[in-house]
Design a protein around this motif. Structure first.
Motif, PDB file in Angstrom:
ATOM      1  N   PRO A  20      21.363  -4.825 -54.027  1.00 26.17           N
ATOM      2  CA  PRO A  20      20.138  -4.296 -54.045  1.00 26.17           C
ATOM      3  C   PRO A  20      20.236  -2.856 -53.407  1.00 26.17           C
ATOM      4  N   THR A  21      19.261  -2.024 -53.993  1.00 29.46           N
ATOM      5  CA  THR A  21      18.968  -0.468 -53.584  1.00 29.46           C
ATOM      6  C   THR A  21      17.496  -0.341 -53.930  1.00 29.46           C
ATOM      7  N   THR A  22      17.243   0.991 -53.233  1.00 34.21           N
ATOM      8  CA  THR A  22      16.052   1.282 -53.526  1.00 34.21           C
ATOM      9  C   THR A  22      15.626   1.773 -54.879  1.00 34.21           C
ATOM     10  N   GLU A  23      14.457   1.787 -55.120  1.00 33.50           N
ATOM     11  CA  GLU A  23      13.697   1.940 -56.521  1.00 33.50           C
ATOM     12  C   GLU A  23      13.535   3.321 -56.704  1.00 33.50           C
ATOM     13  N   LEU A  24      13.574   4.099 -55.797  1.00 30.93           N
ATOM     14  CA  LEU A  24      13.499   5.588 -55.873  1.00 30.93           C
ATOM     15  C   LEU A  24      14.362   5.962 -56.376  1.00 30.93           C
ATOM     16  N   GLU A  25      14.334   7.057 -57.278  1.00 31.68           N
ATOM     17  CA  GLU A  25      15.144   7.732 -58.226  1.00 31.68           C
ATOM     18  C   GLU A  25      15.825   9.027 -57.304  1.00 31.68           C
ATOM     19  N   TYR A  26      16.992   9.534 -57.252  1.00 31.97           N
ATOM     20  CA  TYR A  26      17.605  10.482 -56.523  1.00 31.97           C
ATOM     21  C   TYR A  26      19.174  10.588 -56.884  1.00 31.97           C
ATOM     22  N   ALA A  27      19.679  11.731 -56.633  1.00 32.20           N
ATOM     23  CA  ALA A  27      20.922  12.186 -56.862  1.00 32.20           C
ATOM     24  C   ALA A  27      21.697  12.453 -55.762  1.00 32.20           C
ATOM     25  N   THR A  28      20.852  13.005 -54.681  1.00 34.61           N
ATOM     26  CA  THR A  28      21.732  13.553 -53.650  1.00 34.61           C
ATOM     27  C   THR A  28      21.037  13.150 -52.335  1.00 34.61           C
ATOM     28  N   THR A  29      21.453  13.166 -51.187  1.00 35.07           N
ATOM     29  CA  THR A  29      20.987  12.790 -50.009  1.00 35.07           C
ATOM     30  C   THR A  29      19.586  13.276 -49.610  1.00 35.07           C
ATOM     31  N   PHE A  30      19.692  14.657 -49.972  1.00 37.32           N
ATOM     32  CA  PHE A  30      18.406  15.535 -49.814  1.00 37.32           C
ATOM     33  C   PHE A  30      17.124  15.000 -50.703  1.00 37.32           C
ATOM     34  N   GLN A  31      17.580  14.859 -51.951  1.00 33.92           N
ATOM     35  CA  GLN A  31      16.586  14.380 -53.032  1.00 33.92           C
ATOM     36  C   GLN A  31      15.905  12.966 -52.464  1.00 33.92           C
ATOM     37  N   LEU A  32      17.024  12.112 -51.779  1.00 35.81           N
ATOM     38  CA  LEU A  32      16.438  10.667 -51.197  1.00 35.81           C
ATOM     39  C   LEU A  32      15.472  11.206 -50.162  1.00 35.81           C
ATOM     40  N   LEU A  33      15.600  11.926 -49.236  1.00 41.79           N
ATOM     41  CA  LEU A  33      14.876  12.277 -48.336  1.00 41.79           C
ATOM     42  C   LEU A  33      13.495  12.722 -48.606  1.00 41.79           C
ATOM     43  N   VAL A  34      13.528  13.415 -49.680  1.00 43.79           N
ATOM     44  CA  VAL A  34      12.227  14.002 -50.188  1.00 43.79           C
ATOM     45  C   VAL A  34      11.597  12.802 -50.793  1.00 43.79           C
ATOM     46  N   ALA A  35      12.099  12.104 -51.424  1.00 46.23           N
ATOM     47  CA  ALA A  35      11.496  10.931 -52.165  1.00 46.23           C
ATOM     48  C   ALA A  35      10.954   9.941 -51.269  1.00 46.23           C
ATOM     49  N   VAL A  36      11.718   9.718 -50.138  1.00 46.43           N
ATOM     50  CA  VAL A  36      10.990   8.759 -49.086  1.00 46.43           C
ATOM     51  C   VAL A  36       9.783   9.600 -48.515  1.00 46.43           C
ATOM     52  N   ILE A  37       9.670  10.566 -48.164  1.00 44.06           N
ATOM     53  CA  ILE A  37       8.798  11.136 -47.439  1.00 44.06           C
ATOM     54  C   ILE A  37       7.373  11.099 -48.551  1.00 44.06           C
ATOM     55  N   LEU A  38       7.605  11.471 -49.596  1.00 44.00           N
ATOM     56  CA  LEU A  38       6.597  11.501 -50.665  1.00 44.00           C
ATOM     57  C   LEU A  38       6.200  10.100 -50.845  1.00 44.00           C
ATOM     58  N   SER A  39       6.934   8.924 -50.670  1.00 44.62           N
ATOM     59  CA  SER A  39       6.635   7.648 -50.839  1.00 44.62           C
ATOM     60  C   SER A  39       5.541   6.974 -50.063  1.00 44.62           C
ATOM     61  N   ALA A  40       5.226   7.740 -48.705  1.00 45.98           N
ATOM     62  CA  ALA A  40       4.344   7.085 -47.960  1.00 45.98           C
ATOM     63  C   ALA A  40       2.995   6.904 -48.313  1.00 45.98           C
ATOM     64  N   GLN A  41       2.497   5.581 -48.403  1.00 43.63           N
ATOM     65  CA  GLN A  41       1.209   5.368 -48.761  1.00 43.63           C
ATOM     66  C   GLN A  41       1.063   5.700 -50.451  1.00 43.63           C
ATOM     67  N   ALA A  42       2.378   5.488 -51.077  1.00 38.30           N
ATOM     68  CA  ALA A  42       2.327   5.739 -52.584  1.00 38.30           C
ATOM     69  C   ALA A  42       3.467   4.827 -52.948  1.00 38.30           C
ATOM     70  N   THR A  43       3.094   4.534 -54.571  1.00 41.86           N
ATOM     71  CA  THR A  43       4.277   3.874 -54.954  1.00 41.86           C
ATOM     72  C   THR A  43       5.449   4.501 -55.558  1.00 41.86           C
ATOM     73  N   ASP A  44       6.541   3.752 -55.496  1.00 41.18           N
ATOM     74  CA  ASP A  44       7.877   4.374 -55.909  1.00 41.18           C
ATOM     75  C   ASP A  44       7.540   4.732 -57.468  1.00 41.18           C
ATOM     76  N   LYS A  45       6.924   4.262 -58.330  1.00 36.84           N
ATOM     77  CA  LYS A  45       6.575   4.629 -59.476  1.00 36.84           C
ATOM     78  C   LYS A  45       6.032   6.077 -59.711  1.00 36.84           C
ATOM     79  N   SER A  46       4.883   6.225 -58.896  1.00 35.37           N
ATOM     80  CA  SER A  46       4.352   7.523 -58.905  1.00 35.37           C
ATOM     81  C   SER A  46       5.067   8.693 -58.330  1.00 35.37           C
ATOM     82  N   VAL A  47       5.987   8.329 -57.085  1.00 30.46           N
ATOM     83  CA  VAL A  47       6.964   9.104 -56.812  1.00 30.46           C
ATOM     84  C   VAL A  47       7.941   9.582 -57.688  1.00 30.46           C
ATOM     85  N   ASN A  48       8.448   8.610 -58.669  1.00 29.15           N
ATOM     86  CA  ASN A  48       9.706   8.860 -59.362  1.00 29.15           C
ATOM     87  C   ASN A  48       8.897   9.896 -60.586  1.00 29.15           C
TER      88      ASN A  48
END
Length: 217
Positions: A20-48
């Protein structure tokens, strides 16, 4: 839920989804960090949807910092709370560039010192990017842990501590992903699909539906 039931619960979740892994899309650790910050009170789909274009145009802390708050906001303005998220992400990019040479620090203390990064976000990054056996408790995991009796607690932090104590060591690295996916797609808040739940017989929730009901005429 006793230790034997907990072992069985995670064996079933692993059998259904071995990696299993996250459904957020990212290529680097930095991008993962940004995606997770953006995902607060938002869906992974909207963030992606937002980050596909954002990460193509600004893949690094320096490139994203160069966008500025207004420039970043134009990419993420369909995500909830986007003005404050834009402010936090730009401030985080500045710190990454000035303090860490553009790299994401691998320690909890350093991560939680970044703007917009709380314990849950730090746990996701530590687990997914750095391989630590942390468990980030969001609303889905909080619900599953309490409903099932796996790790009851009145606060996300209390549930996190209980999970770290109760989840068998062999499953701890992936437990976050299994539980969040189970809560997102099966053990839903309003209409839990107990009829197709792989762990229904282990679940202690008094309100669970009869898993055989959907098969009756």
């Amino acid at each position: 839920m006793n230790s034997q039931q907990r072992q069985e619960l995670f064996e079933r979740l692993r059998a259904a989804n071995p990696e299993p892994t996250t459904e957020l899309e990212y290529a680097t650790t930095f991008q993962l960090l940004v995606a997770v910050i953006l995902s607060a009170q938002a869906t992974d789909k909207s963030v992606n949807l937002a980050t596909r274009r954002l990460f193509a145009d600004a893949p690094t802390p320096a490139a994203m910092l160069a966008l500025g708050e207004e420039g970043l906001a134009a990419y993420i303005n369909r995500i909830g709370l986007y003005p404050s998220k834009a402010r936090n992400v730009i401030a985080t990019c500045r710190q990454l560039v000035e303090l860490y040479g553009g790299e994401v620090p691998p320690s909890r203390a350093a991560l939680e010192a970044l703007p917009g990064v709380g314990r849950k976000t730090a746990n996701v990054v530590l687990n997914t990017a750095f391989g630590e056996a942390t468990i980030a408790v969001d609303t889905h995991i909080f619900r599953v842990a309490n409903r099932s009796g796996l790790a009851p607690g009145k606060t996300p932090l209390a549930v996190e501590h209980e999970l770290l104590k109760r989840v068998p060591a062999e499953f701890r690295q992936s437990a976050h992903h299994w539980l969040i996916l189970h809560g997102r797609y099966v053990c839903k808040a309003r209409k839990p699909e107990c009829w197709r739940c792989a762990i229904a017989d282990l679940c202690a929730w008094s309100g669970k539906a009869d898993p055989c009901a959907a098969q009756r005429p």
